[in-house]
Design a protein around this motif. Sequence first.
Motif, PDB file in Angstrom:
ATOM      1  N   LYS A  38       0.852  -1.199   0.000  1.00 32.67           N
ATOM      2  CA  LYS A  38       0.000   0.000   0.000  1.00 32.67           C
ATOM      3  C   LYS A  38       0.876   1.232   0.000  1.00 32.67           C
ATOM      4  N   ASP A  39       1.982   1.143   0.769  1.00 34.92           N
ATOM      5  CA  ASP A  39       2.946   2.230   0.767  1.00 34.92           C
ATOM      6  C   ASP A  39       4.335   1.656   0.988  1.00 34.92           C
ATOM      7  N   PHE A  40       5.320   2.515   0.862  1.00 34.66           N
ATOM      8  CA  PHE A  40       6.706   2.068   0.855  1.00 34.66           C
ATOM      9  C   PHE A  40       7.564   3.155   1.478  1.00 34.66           C
ATOM     10  N   LYS A  41       8.586   2.713   2.202  1.00 34.50           N
ATOM     11  CA  LYS A  41       9.486   3.675   2.832  1.00 34.50           C
ATOM     12  C   LYS A  41      10.902   3.131   2.759  1.00 34.50           C
ATOM     13  N   ALA A  42      11.861   3.969   2.426  1.00 38.85           N
ATOM     14  CA  ALA A  42      13.260   3.519   2.437  1.00 38.85           C
ATOM     15  C   ALA A  42      14.192   4.700   2.637  1.00 38.85           C
ATOM     16  N   ARG A  43      15.308   4.423   3.271  1.00 36.26           N
ATOM     17  CA  ARG A  43      16.404   5.385   3.295  1.00 36.26           C
ATOM     18  C   ARG A  43      17.238   5.067   2.061  1.00 36.26           C
ATOM     19  N   VAL A  44      17.371   6.026   1.176  1.00 34.45           N
ATOM     20  CA  VAL A  44      18.004   5.779  -0.114  1.00 34.45           C
ATOM     21  C   VAL A  44      19.388   6.424  -0.144  1.00 34.45           C
ATOM     22  N   LEU A  45      20.370   5.596  -0.447  1.00 38.04           N
ATOM     23  CA  LEU A  45      21.734   6.100  -0.553  1.00 38.04           C
ATOM     24  C   LEU A  45      22.142   6.008  -2.018  1.00 38.04           C
ATOM     25  N   MET A  46      22.450   7.167  -2.598  1.00 31.29           N
ATOM     26  CA  MET A  46      22.853   7.177  -4.009  1.00 31.29           C
ATOM     27  C   MET A  46      24.306   7.573  -4.092  1.00 31.29           C
ATOM     28  N   MET A  62      12.793   8.208   1.227  1.00 30.21           N
ATOM     29  CA  MET A  62      11.760   8.257   0.205  1.00 30.21           C
ATOM     30  C   MET A  62      10.521   7.540   0.713  1.00 30.21           C
ATOM     31  N   LEU A  63       9.401   8.238   0.655  1.00 31.64           N
ATOM     32  CA  LEU A  63       8.116   7.645   1.046  1.00 31.64           C
ATOM     33  C   LEU A  63       7.219   7.633  -0.178  1.00 31.64           C
ATOM     34  N   ARG A  64       6.495   6.546  -0.342  1.00 30.91           N
ATOM     35  CA  ARG A  64       5.620   6.449  -1.503  1.00 30.91           C
ATOM     36  C   ARG A  64       4.298   5.862  -1.058  1.00 30.91           C
ATOM     37  N   LYS A  65       3.246   6.403  -1.566  1.00 32.52           N
ATOM     38  CA  LYS A  65       1.930   5.831  -1.254  1.00 32.52           C
ATOM     39  C   LYS A  65       1.143   5.641  -2.543  1.00 32.52           C
ATOM     40  N   ASN A 240       3.839  -1.027   3.787  1.00 33.18           N
ATOM     41  CA  ASN A 240       2.594  -0.961   4.558  1.00 33.18           C
ATOM     42  C   ASN A 240       2.817  -0.380   5.958  1.00 33.18           C
ATOM     43  N   THR A 241       3.464   0.782   5.971  1.00 32.68           N
ATOM     44  CA  THR A 241       3.788   1.427   7.248  1.00 32.68           C
ATOM     45  C   THR A 241       2.666   2.352   7.711  1.00 32.68           C
ATOM     46  N   GLY A 242       1.646   2.513   6.871  1.00 34.16           N
ATOM     47  CA  GLY A 242       0.523   3.370   7.258  1.00 34.16           C
ATOM     48  C   GLY A 242       0.804   4.858   7.108  1.00 34.16           C
ATOM     49  N   ILE A 243       1.485   5.230   6.035  1.00 33.45           N
ATOM     50  CA  ILE A 243       1.762   6.657   5.783  1.00 33.45           C
ATOM     51  C   ILE A 243       0.420   7.389   5.631  1.00 33.45           C
ATOM     52  N   PHE A 248       1.350  14.275   2.712  1.00 36.87           N
ATOM     53  CA  PHE A 248       1.668  14.852   1.401  1.00 36.87           C
ATOM     54  C   PHE A 248       1.040  16.235   1.264  1.00 36.87           C
ATOM     55  N   SER A 249       1.492  17.150   2.111  1.00 38.58           N
ATOM     56  CA  SER A 249       0.898  18.484   2.135  1.00 38.58           C
ATOM     57  C   SER A 249       1.985  19.515   2.393  1.00 38.58           C
ATOM     58  N   GLU A 250       1.649  20.764   2.123  1.00 36.35           N
ATOM     59  CA  GLU A 250       2.607  21.849   2.342  1.00 36.35           C
ATOM     60  C   GLU A 250       3.047  21.912   3.799  1.00 36.35           C
ATOM     61  N   ARG A 251       2.107  21.661   4.700  1.00 38.04           N
ATOM     62  CA  ARG A 251       2.438  21.722   6.120  1.00 38.04           C
ATOM     63  C   ARG A 251       3.622  20.809   6.449  1.00 38.04           C
ATOM     64  N   PHE A 252       3.544  19.562   5.999  1.00 39.57           N
ATOM     65  CA  PHE A 252       4.581  18.610   6.372  1.00 39.57           C
ATOM     66  C   PHE A 252       5.797  18.668   5.453  1.00 39.57           C
TER      67      PHE A 252
END
Lengths: 262, 413
Positions: A38-46, A62-65, A240-243, A248-252
């Motif tokens: 449903k969603d995905f989260k990772a610390r991405v090292l490039m 990177m967070l993705r929903k 599925n971390t429940g983001i 996904f808003s200006e506030r955050f």
Amino acid sequence: MMRYLIILFVLFLPIQSQALTAQEIVKKSQKAFLYQGKDFKARVLMKLITKSGRERIREMTMLRKNYGTSGGEQKYFIYFFKPADVRDMTFMVYKYPGRDDDRWLFIPAINMVKRIAARDKTSSFVGSDFTYEDISGRDLEDDIHTLIKEEKLGGRECHVIKSRPKAGDVNYSYKLSWIDKENFLPLKEKFYDLKGDLMKVFTADRFGEIKGYPTVVERTMKNIRSGHRTEVTFLKTDYNTGIPDRLFSERFLKRPPKKWIK
Amino acid sequence: MLKISSYLFLAILSVHNIVSADEISVNGFIQGNYSANLNRPNPDGSDFKWAEEKMQLKISADKEPFYLFIKTDLSYEHIDEKSDLELREGYIDYLADNWDLRLGRQVITWGTGDLVFINDIFPKDYEAFFSGRPMEYLKKGSDAVKIGMYPAFASAELVIIPFFEHDNFPSKRRFRMFDPMRGVTDRYKEEPSTKFENTGIALRVYRNIAGFDTSLYFYRGFFRQESMQPDSVSAPTRLTLFYPRLSVYGASLQSRAFDGIVSFEAGFYDSRQDRHGTDPMIPNQSTRFLTGYQKQIWEDFTLGLQYYALYMNDYYQYEKNLPAGFPKEKEWQDIFTVRLTHLFMHQTLKFSFFSFWSFSDEDYMLIPEVKYNFTDHLWAASGINIFGGGEEWTRFGSLDRNDNLYVQMRYEF
């Protein structure tokens, strides 16, 4: 009784073994690679590495929903740790199938949220060898997909798909993808330029299984012409971390919650 | 209006929490920033508009629901040969579920403009901008309380600014400029005092409507640019520099369109001490418009265009009351801007060009710049601020003899 069973077996056999079309393979691959969970989260090292071996580091969370089914709308939230001059910057993308994304960048030095005009197709993501499209995917309908062969790659059975863009919207003429028959992850992709020469190569280098989802946790994109390459490692990957939607808003974007970025 | 006691309460609560903060981080940079005159020395004799080394420390401490942030600059400036310790920002955040609060010195940026401002009524430092200092020094902090509210139907930011902060304009020591009252040296500056009725209030309500980032703005406070009041118009001996009362009502829209980003912004400036335009020393009421378009032309190359127009209300009264010999502003004033940015070498080398051009005043400012990130920690930028055209009293024309070449070098850690 036996006769019925045989009839049943024969009836189901063609369906079971019927080959997937190229389109279906790519669709499954897209789901496995870019829409898992449903969603995905990772610390991405490039690591951006020049031909001579000089490295530059880009590090981010990177967070993705997902919104809707595979191939549908997605939202991305990216927080930068490194390099130092972009530390605390955040970046948000609303990705829509069939049209350009909406993108916002937060610049902490002047506390400003700025909308960004950029095209996915050819733009480099943070100066790396990956384009935005390489990171977040390309619409299934944008290419004509053909299954050209099936072969083994590194001991894995693969479909080899040729994807040719319908419009000249990218800087390559076609792409060959080796897609794992079992988990549908892309193991290798070769991009050919307009003259038909090999331009860049994607390889999936290491895999992990996170919450039951097979995941490419290390990958490389190499530019054949320049010798420059980008190595990406996913650390702390999770699904599925429940983001929450409201992230996904200006506030955050201005004040990313520690819980989600650390 | 929050009371002092609640400030104190929050501060004590925060400090208590921050002692045991989950995470304290320290970052910052060391910077050299120099800007040399290309035409003539400053009126004060220096060949430099700016020459400074500085160290910035950014300290943050996080202990939800509190967050403390301090950004402070320690610098040595060579022209005046003085060192300085400046608190650029310093605030405490309190984060609740659907509202939050920021208390202290903070930088706030509103509106859609790129170096052109209508609804961003927060203090700015134009001298820093014209002297080739890094862009972030254009913005000054406000000592304020900001309350963010996030109900489902819209979001809002309410800023309460008890302490007035004026914009910083080029000083007469560093910049050669036009002064309509050159002969009058007896000058007295009068800033709005800190009292209840002088408290500045700024409100922004925003939400996305059908793909448009939409904002409404309101401001009640003072102009941040000074006005001059002579003791006598015919034979002045003394000038009072003061900041007239101002309210601003505005709106902005921004959306993806025409293969790029399109924005519109407008604001009505209600000059509350000169509503009929009869006092030539105080700005008339005005209506301001800004439209912008940015687009990526090809990979790593973007174009940004803006057109800004200001319509002076009651122009007839302004003309009628303007003393003889004073430069006359136009009824319609405009600025056209172009920004070109090209990135090279995996986005580590950046060429950019920004220009202001006014059709009404026929003056301009050009800023070509190159920036290179030598490593992930070290970058340098160099550019030129070029002013010209117009008359000796117009915005950029008045700075004609102040062209400067700047260098910025920064090591970030």
